[in-house]
Write a protein that holds these residues in place. Structure first.
Motif, mmCIF file in Angstrom:
data_model
loop_
_atom_site.group_PDB
_atom_site.id
_atom_site.type_symbol
_atom_site.label_atom_id
_atom_site.label_comp_id
_atom_site.label_asym_id
_atom_site.label_seq_id
_atom_site.Cartn_x
_atom_site.Cartn_y
_atom_site.Cartn_z
ATOM 1 N N GLU A 39 0.828 -1.213 0.000
ATOM 2 C CA GLU A 39 0.000 0.000 0.000
ATOM 3 C C GLU A 39 0.862 1.263 0.000
ATOM 4 O O GLU A 39 0.590 2.207 -0.727
ATOM 5 C CB GLU A 39 -0.941 0.023 1.212
ATOM 6 N N LEU A 40 1.906 1.248 0.811
ATOM 7 C CA LEU A 40 2.806 2.399 0.859
ATOM 8 C C LEU A 40 3.504 2.611 -0.486
ATOM 9 O O LEU A 40 3.662 3.754 -0.927
ATOM 10 C CB LEU A 40 3.823 2.224 1.986
ATOM 11 N N GLN A 41 3.889 1.531 -1.141
ATOM 12 C CA GLN A 41 4.516 1.633 -2.472
ATOM 13 C C GLN A 41 3.515 2.133 -3.497
ATOM 14 O O GLN A 41 3.824 3.002 -4.312
ATOM 15 C CB GLN A 41 5.086 0.281 -2.898
ATOM 16 N N ALA A 42 2.308 1.600 -3.468
ATOM 17 C CA ALA A 42 1.284 1.986 -4.442
ATOM 18 C C ALA A 42 0.956 3.476 -4.368
ATOM 19 O O ALA A 42 0.580 4.086 -5.375
ATOM 20 C CB ALA A 42 0.011 1.159 -4.226
ATOM 21 N N HIS A 43 1.131 4.058 -3.208
ATOM 22 C CA HIS A 43 0.803 5.465 -3.016
ATOM 23 C C HIS A 43 2.038 6.356 -2.928
ATOM 24 O O HIS A 43 1.965 7.509 -2.475
ATOM 25 C CB HIS A 43 -0.104 5.632 -1.788
ATOM 26 N N GLY A 44 3.189 5.806 -3.350
ATOM 27 C CA GLY A 44 4.403 6.607 -3.484
ATOM 28 C C GLY A 44 5.076 7.015 -2.189
ATOM 29 O O GLY A 44 5.907 7.916 -2.203
#
Length: 177
Positions: free
Chosen positions: A169-174
């Motif tokens: 989730e953190l990666q998906a949202h940069g």
């Protein structure tokens, strides 16, 4: 040598202060076996470090080291070594924030402030003492692993409850690479 089970957050062994490695263990096959198990397990899990309490061993020892690591793609390599009965002290008051993960807190990351520079004292397999100054990511990894020896996990040190989440989730949202 063996790949050991890594305890997960919630297991009481992760919240207990570890005991110092006894003097009569230095140079022993028992200590070498523990070090080998820590390195084998760290490698199998793509960790940057692993502390003995994470494999249900109540001792003040951890291993660090990695080349290119998919869990930390932007991090510089770390030399592989076992740090026995480590003691760390900050050098100065400068802190830096960074995103951390942990094999005992799988798939989650959190932003944690750590000292930028530390003085490290430890013993090797034979019991000889060493000292070194560490910076940046290397300093962060050693502080993270040393926390395990005191029963502290990275979520205890979050900069904010909002700076914590599942890695994907953190990666998906940069938020993290």
């Amino acid at each position: 040598m063996a790949i050991r089970n890594v305890l997960r957050i919630g297991h009481p062994a992760l919240r207990t202060r570890a005991a110092e490695i006894p003097d009569d263990w230095f140079g022993s096959q028992r200590l070498q076996q523990l070090i080998d198990d820590l390195f084998d397990t760290k490698l199998a899990c793509s960790g940057a470090g692993l502390a003995a309490p994470q494999i249900d061993e109540p001792w003040r020892i951890f291993v660090v080291g990695m080349g290119h690591n998919p869990r930390y793609p932007d991090a510089d390599p770390l030399p592989e070594r076992a740090l026995i009965n480590p003691v760390i002290k900050s050098i100065g008051d400068e802190l830096s924030s960074g995103w951390e993960g942990c094999l005992s807190v799988p798939d989650l990351r959190g932003e944690v402030e750590r000292w930028q520079r530390i003085h490290l004292k430890w013993q090797d397999l034979e019991g000889a003492f060493h000292t070194e100054e560490l910076l940046d990511f290397h300093s962060r990894v050693v502080q993270h692993e040393n926390d395990h020896l005191d029963g502290v996990l990275f979520p205890d040190r979050l900069t904010s409850p909002l700076a914590f989440g599942f890695q994907d989730e953190l990666q998906a949202h940069g938020r993290i690479p």
